[in-house]
Design a protein around this motif. Sequence first.
Motif, PDB file in Angstrom:
ATOM      1  N   VAL A  14     -63.043  23.282 -12.611  1.00  0.00           N
ATOM      2  CA  VAL A  14     -63.647  24.422 -11.324  1.00  0.00           C
ATOM      3  C   VAL A  14     -64.244  23.360 -10.395  1.00  0.00           C
ATOM      4  O   VAL A  14     -64.044  23.575  -9.085  1.00  0.00           O
ATOM      5  CB  VAL A  14     -64.619  25.232 -12.009  1.00  0.00           C
ATOM      6  CG1 VAL A  14     -65.474  26.058 -10.709  1.00  0.00           C
ATOM      7  CG2 VAL A  14     -64.110  26.217 -12.846  1.00  0.00           C
ATOM      8  N   VAL A  15     -65.150  22.429 -10.657  1.00  0.00           N
ATOM      9  CA  VAL A  15     -65.665  21.548  -9.478  1.00  0.00           C
ATOM     10  C   VAL A  15     -64.585  20.550  -9.023  1.00  0.00           C
ATOM     11  O   VAL A  15     -64.593  20.419  -7.722  1.00  0.00           O
ATOM     12  CB  VAL A  15     -66.805  20.787 -10.355  1.00  0.00           C
ATOM     13  CG1 VAL A  15     -67.661  19.954  -9.144  1.00  0.00           C
ATOM     14  CG2 VAL A  15     -68.105  21.747 -10.661  1.00  0.00           C
ATOM     15  N   ARG A  16     -64.004  20.037  -9.956  1.00  0.00           N
ATOM     16  CA  ARG A  16     -62.869  18.861  -9.221  1.00  0.00           C
ATOM     17  C   ARG A  16     -61.563  19.009 -10.281  1.00  0.00           C
ATOM     18  O   ARG A  16     -61.668  18.210 -11.045  1.00  0.00           O
ATOM     19  CB  ARG A  16     -63.644  17.598  -9.448  1.00  0.00           C
ATOM     20  CG  ARG A  16     -62.883  16.394  -9.155  1.00  0.00           C
ATOM     21  CD  ARG A  16     -63.491  14.959  -9.162  1.00  0.00           C
ATOM     22  NE  ARG A  16     -62.859  13.897  -8.896  1.00  0.00           N
ATOM     23  CZ  ARG A  16     -62.606  13.340  -7.643  1.00  0.00           C
ATOM     24  NH1 ARG A  16     -63.111  14.065  -6.631  1.00  0.00           N
ATOM     25  NH2 ARG A  16     -61.770  12.323  -7.455  1.00  0.00           N
ATOM     26  N   PRO A  17     -60.910  19.788  -9.696  1.00  0.00           N
ATOM     27  CA  PRO A  17     -59.623  19.938 -10.486  1.00  0.00           C
ATOM     28  C   PRO A  17     -58.789  18.917 -10.991  1.00  0.00           C
ATOM     29  O   PRO A  17     -58.037  18.754 -11.774  1.00  0.00           O
ATOM     30  CB  PRO A  17     -58.657  20.844  -9.446  1.00  0.00           C
ATOM     31  CG  PRO A  17     -59.792  21.515  -8.638  1.00  0.00           C
ATOM     32  CD  PRO A  17     -60.870  20.434  -8.638  1.00  0.00           C
ATOM     33  N   ARG A  18     -58.740  17.865 -10.060  1.00  0.00           N
ATOM     34  CA  ARG A  18     -58.170  16.680 -10.582  1.00  0.00           C
ATOM     35  C   ARG A  18     -58.709  15.822 -11.720  1.00  0.00           C
ATOM     36  O   ARG A  18     -57.925  14.590 -12.123  1.00  0.00           O
ATOM     37  CB  ARG A  18     -58.010  15.500  -9.161  1.00  0.00           C
ATOM     38  CG  ARG A  18     -57.227  16.025  -8.194  1.00  0.00           C
ATOM     39  CD  ARG A  18     -57.108  14.888  -7.128  1.00  0.00           C
ATOM     40  NE  ARG A  18     -58.391  14.630  -6.636  1.00  0.00           N
ATOM     41  CZ  ARG A  18     -58.710  13.640  -5.886  1.00  0.00           C
ATOM     42  NH1 ARG A  18     -57.582  12.678  -5.289  1.00  0.00           N
ATOM     43  NH2 ARG A  18     -60.061  13.374  -5.271  1.00  0.00           N
ATOM     44  N   GLY A  19     -60.037  16.246 -12.100  1.00  0.00           N
ATOM     45  CA  GLY A  19     -60.836  15.432 -13.108  1.00  0.00           C
ATOM     46  C   GLY A  19     -61.588  14.324 -12.640  1.00  0.00           C
ATOM     47  O   GLY A  19     -61.888  14.289 -11.228  1.00  0.00           O
ATOM     48  N   LEU A  20     -62.492  13.700 -13.436  1.00  0.00           N
ATOM     49  CA  LEU A  20     -63.479  13.005 -12.700  1.00  0.00           C
ATOM     50  C   LEU A  20     -62.995  11.792 -11.992  1.00  0.00           C
ATOM     51  O   LEU A  20     -63.683  11.603 -10.871  1.00  0.00           O
ATOM     52  CB  LEU A  20     -64.601  12.435 -13.859  1.00  0.00           C
ATOM     53  CG  LEU A  20     -65.090  13.388 -14.886  1.00  0.00           C
ATOM     54  CD1 LEU A  20     -65.881  12.812 -15.962  1.00  0.00           C
ATOM     55  CD2 LEU A  20     -66.111  14.169 -13.873  1.00  0.00           C
ATOM     56  N   MET A  21     -62.051  11.218 -12.492  1.00  0.00           N
ATOM     57  CA  MET A  21     -61.433   9.866 -11.656  1.00  0.00           C
ATOM     58  C   MET A  21     -59.986  10.025 -11.457  1.00  0.00           C
ATOM     59  O   MET A  21     -59.329   9.140 -11.193  1.00  0.00           O
ATOM     60  CB  MET A  21     -61.711   8.821 -12.425  1.00  0.00           C
ATOM     61  CG  MET A  21     -63.004   8.405 -12.725  1.00  0.00           C
ATOM     62  SD  MET A  21     -63.390   7.025 -13.470  1.00  0.00           S
ATOM     63  CE  MET A  21     -62.937   5.736 -12.297  1.00  0.00           C
ATOM     64  N   GLY A  22     -59.297  11.379 -11.586  1.00  0.00           N
ATOM     65  CA  GLY A  22     -57.994  11.645 -11.582  1.00  0.00           C
ATOM     66  C   GLY A  22     -57.258  11.623 -10.143  1.00  0.00           C
ATOM     67  O   GLY A  22     -57.953  11.958  -9.060  1.00  0.00           O
ATOM     68  N   GLU A  23     -56.120  10.664 -10.107  1.00  0.00           N
ATOM     69  CA  GLU A  23     -55.218  10.812  -8.859  1.00  0.00           C
ATOM     70  C   GLU A  23     -54.001  10.895  -9.548  1.00  0.00           C
ATOM     71  O   GLU A  23     -53.480   9.857 -10.170  1.00  0.00           O
ATOM     72  CB  GLU A  23     -55.446   9.656  -8.107  1.00  0.00           C
ATOM     73  CG  GLU A  23     -54.571   9.723  -6.686  1.00  0.00           C
ATOM     74  CD  GLU A  23     -55.064   8.960  -5.882  1.00  0.00           C
ATOM     75  OE1 GLU A  23     -54.335   8.587  -4.627  1.00  0.00           O
ATOM     76  OE2 GLU A  23     -56.152   8.208  -5.879  1.00  0.00           O
ATOM     77  N   GLU A  24     -53.074  11.839  -9.486  1.00  0.00           N
ATOM     78  CA  GLU A  24     -51.732  12.236 -10.106  1.00  0.00           C
ATOM     79  C   GLU A  24     -50.955  11.072  -9.847  1.00  0.00           C
ATOM     80  O   GLU A  24     -50.781  10.606  -8.749  1.00  0.00           O
ATOM     81  CB  GLU A  24     -51.296  13.269  -9.636  1.00  0.00           C
ATOM     82  CG  GLU A  24     -49.864  13.846 -10.468  1.00  0.00           C
ATOM     83  CD  GLU A  24     -49.376  15.394 -10.055  1.00  0.00           C
ATOM     84  OE1 GLU A  24     -48.379  15.333 -10.696  1.00  0.00           O
ATOM     85  OE2 GLU A  24     -49.946  15.654  -9.262  1.00  0.00           O
ATOM     86  N   GLY A  25     -50.396  10.391 -11.065  1.00  0.00           N
ATOM     87  CA  GLY A  25     -49.362   9.500 -10.786  1.00  0.00           C
ATOM     88  C   GLY A  25     -49.850   7.982 -10.645  1.00  0.00           C
ATOM     89  O   GLY A  25     -49.335   6.967 -10.406  1.00  0.00           O
TER      90      GLY A  25
END
Length: 289
Positions: free
Chosen positions: A275-286
């Motif tokens: 909800v707060v950060r849909p990419r996850g804590l440290m996520g950046e796809e790919g």
Amino acid sequence: MLQLVLFNVTNGLIIGAFYVLMALGLSLILNLSNVINFAHGNFLALGGYIAFVLTPYIGFWGALLVAPILTAVLGFVVERLMIRRVYSRDPVYSLLLTFGLAFIIQDVCRYIWGPNGLPMTVPDVLAQPLSQNLFFITGYRVFMVAVVIIAVAGLFAFLRFTRVGIRIRAGTLDLDTVAALGVNVGLLRSLNFAVGCLLAGLAGVLAAGQIGLNPNMGDDVLMPSFIAIIVGGVGSLTGTLLGGLLIGVAGALTTIVWPAASEAVIYVIMLVVLVVRPRGLMGEEGMLT
């Protein structure tokens, strides 16, 4: 009260360490090959059973080194014979394939070693508690954490400083460009899958020494490992590491005040993060960072 908190924090770190090993392997495979490997927990069980078979011949220390490698070899063969055939298809095919493979491996383990639990003997020097006050912290628990730290550091060094590791990182960004540069993408995917299975096999050997062996031993850590990836951020191995430790410790601390919610809390953490950060804590796809 302090001793109870220390006991649960210790348990949380141990459980989180298993989540980290499993989640890192899952993340490697997902990032490069876009495969959700539902059989990953069963490779954990295979690693434990292989170590169980090898221990009478080469001892615990030899089994700790050899069993994960043999698990990686099995993963390499499985990828070459089956997984690679569904890369060009809809991702649901790989999901169904690994889901079915999980049941096959589980039944094979049950047929060979039986449905009941089996004990895994660890060296006596590791079985002793560090002190009478900290009776719950045994040498083996400290050893497990140390092995996980070394394995994670080795994985990050492999990805950053070796040619294969650099190609894996590049492939998560743009696999087509990597292929256009002359890299054998099929072999790269196979090696990457094998590395992921090696981490699962290592987790299996460590878990066998702590809780024993049974054909379903990987099931309990599979879903939390996926959650660790989501919480940390898909594409980020550093985030996966943090996510695994976070949900492990959070679940253990919740046991102190509300034992019934110790499993549910990891799903609550996932919900809040999404909800707060849909990419996850440290996520950046790919990306692997």
